[in-house]
Design an enzyme around this catalytic site. Structure first.
Site, PDB file in Angstrom:
ATOM      1  CG  HIS A   1      -6.152   2.264   6.599  1.00 33.36           C
ATOM      2  ND1 HIS A   1      -6.271   0.966   6.148  1.00 33.36           N
ATOM      3  CD2 HIS A   1      -7.323   2.556   7.221  1.00 33.36           C
ATOM      4  CE1 HIS A   1      -7.455   0.494   6.492  1.00 33.36           C
ATOM      5  NE2 HIS A   1      -8.114   1.438   7.128  1.00 33.36           N
TER       6      HIS A   1
ATOM      7  CE1 TYR B   1       1.216   2.124   8.466  1.00 34.15           C
ATOM      8  CE2 TYR B   1       0.065   3.724   9.839  1.00 34.15           C
ATOM      9  CZ  TYR B   1       0.162   3.012   8.664  1.00 34.15           C
ATOM     10  OH  TYR B   1      -0.761   3.198   7.667  1.00 34.15           O
TER      11      TYR B   1
ATOM     12  NE  ARG C   1      -1.898   1.739   3.552  1.00 38.20           N
ATOM     13  CZ  ARG C   1      -1.739   1.385   4.818  1.00 38.20           C
ATOM     14  NH1 ARG C   1      -2.302   0.305   5.277  1.00 38.20           N
ATOM     15  NH2 ARG C   1      -0.995   2.117   5.617  1.00 38.20           N
TER      16      ARG C   1
END
Length: 377
Positions: A278, A287, A274
């Site tokens: 998100h 993160y 990705r």
């Protein structure tokens, strides 16, 4: 009855099952390859279908532009949220193109692009994410189930539909899409188990993009790969490079053919990434590092296919220009449609909830109707 109560227990207790026990399935043929299957950049690319690959390239270019435009619409307040599939377009396009018209696609909330590639109007595909309507389209029209926001709940639905179709004698396959995070849900287990026991014509496509929002795969599963989980249910697991659209199309096509022929379900794990957050509400820098993202940019699915097709003389500069212009036209039409304020009827809140409205819903609808009439007066 406990083990101690079994006949012959005690001194004659066997430490291994009796000879009558046999494995139900030879596990070896079900195991995935040790490395993700690839086509682009390998000798397998010699058998590429130029027509199919040009179609894939057109869809990839359009998909990349669609992602960019939808993300921009969230920043402009025209969309409430958009889960981007930048970097995952090869999975989305392949999933849509391997299905026949009679088959069903069961997408997750991130699989808008797969629905569009299957023929769904780009504006209608975003209706749910805009908050205008329950789904935005009739699932039966193109055989695309509603975009599923709860994780993995679409998987048992896919198994149920496929099993019912087989009982009716219909030549139908269901392809269910889920992310790596969804494999940690109970619905994933239930769907896999039922599909294998019933030998339902289902293909499970797991897009392993590295993170379930902010949780890396290593904190979700200790399995060698997610594809290995298939063996425990008694179905084959396939591991494939999710950024290689040719490999994705080949593996998924094989799984669909197997399901249609009565061979049962297959679990396909697409190893992808990705590239963006998100959703627009997520800060991915909390993160993961920039170096990790940059490393994956070298494996961009659009660039991989463009490079292969150009080297083989299947695509030239004019072809690239044509597809990019077509993608821009799509984006312009999407902007224009989404910038128009929708005309909404508050009473639609009560439509399509139940085939026959419950007494409570009728009461609520009557209350809202009275309030709207009072405001109008």
């Amino acid at each position: 009855m406990t083990v101690q109560e079994l006949p012959g227990a005690g001194a004659s207790h066997r430490s291994t099952p009796p000879p009558a026990w046999r494995p139900r399935t030879d596990a070896a043929p079900l195991l995935p390859d040790p490395e993700p299957y690839r086509v682009l950049g390998t000798g397998a690319a010699d058998r590429l279908d130029p027509v199919l690959m040009r179609r894939c390239y057109a869809e990839l270019v359009r998909g990349r532009r669609y992602n960019a435009q939808a993300t921009a619409l969230t920043r402009q307040g025209r969309l409430a949220v958009y889960p981007s599939t930048v970097g995952q377009e090869a999975c989305e396009i392949a999933a849509a193109l391997v299905l026949e018209e009679r088959d069903w696609l069961f997408p997750s909330y991130r699989d808008t692009l797969a629905a569009v590639a299957r023929g769904l109007d780009p504006v209608r595909a975003l209706t749910l994410l805009r908050g205008d309507w329950h789904t935005g389209y009739d699932p039966r029209e193109l055989r695309i189930a509603p975009l599923s926001t709860p994780l993995a709940t679409q998987l048992p639905h896919a198994v149920g539909l496929a099993h019912a179709a087989r009982l009716r004698g219909d030549d139908v396959v269901a392809l269910a899409m889920v992310g790596d995070g969804g494999t940690s849900e109970g619905d994933f287990h239930e769907a896999m188990n039922f599909a294998a026991v019933w030998q339902a014509p289902v293909v499970f496509l797991v897009q392993n993009n590295g993170f379930a929002i902010s949780v890396p795969l290593a904190k979700q599963s200790a399995a060698p790969t997610l594809a290995h989980k298939a063996v425990g249910y008694g179905m084959p697991g396939r591991l494939v490079d999710g950024n290689d659209v040719a490999a994705m199309h080949e593996v998924l096509s094989e799984a669909v053919r197997r399901a249609r022929a009565g061979g049962g379900p297959t679990l396909v794990e697409a190893v992808t990434y990705r590239m963006e957050a998100h959703t627009n509400a997520d800060d991915a820098t909390r993160y993961r590092g920039d170096a990790e993202v940059e490393a994956w940019k070298a494996h961009d699915p659009v660039a991989l296919l463009e490079r292969e097709l150009t080297a083989r003389g299947i695509l030239d500069e004019e072809g690239v220009r044509v597809e990019r212009e077509a993608a821009e036209e799509m984006a312009a039409a999407l902007r224009e449609a989404m910038n128009a304020d929708p005309v909404l009827d508050p009473m639609d809140l009560f439509a399509h909830v139940y085939a026959e409205q419950t007494g409570r819903l009728r009461e609520q609808a009557a209350l809202l109707r009275a309030e709207l009439e009072a405001e109008g007066e």
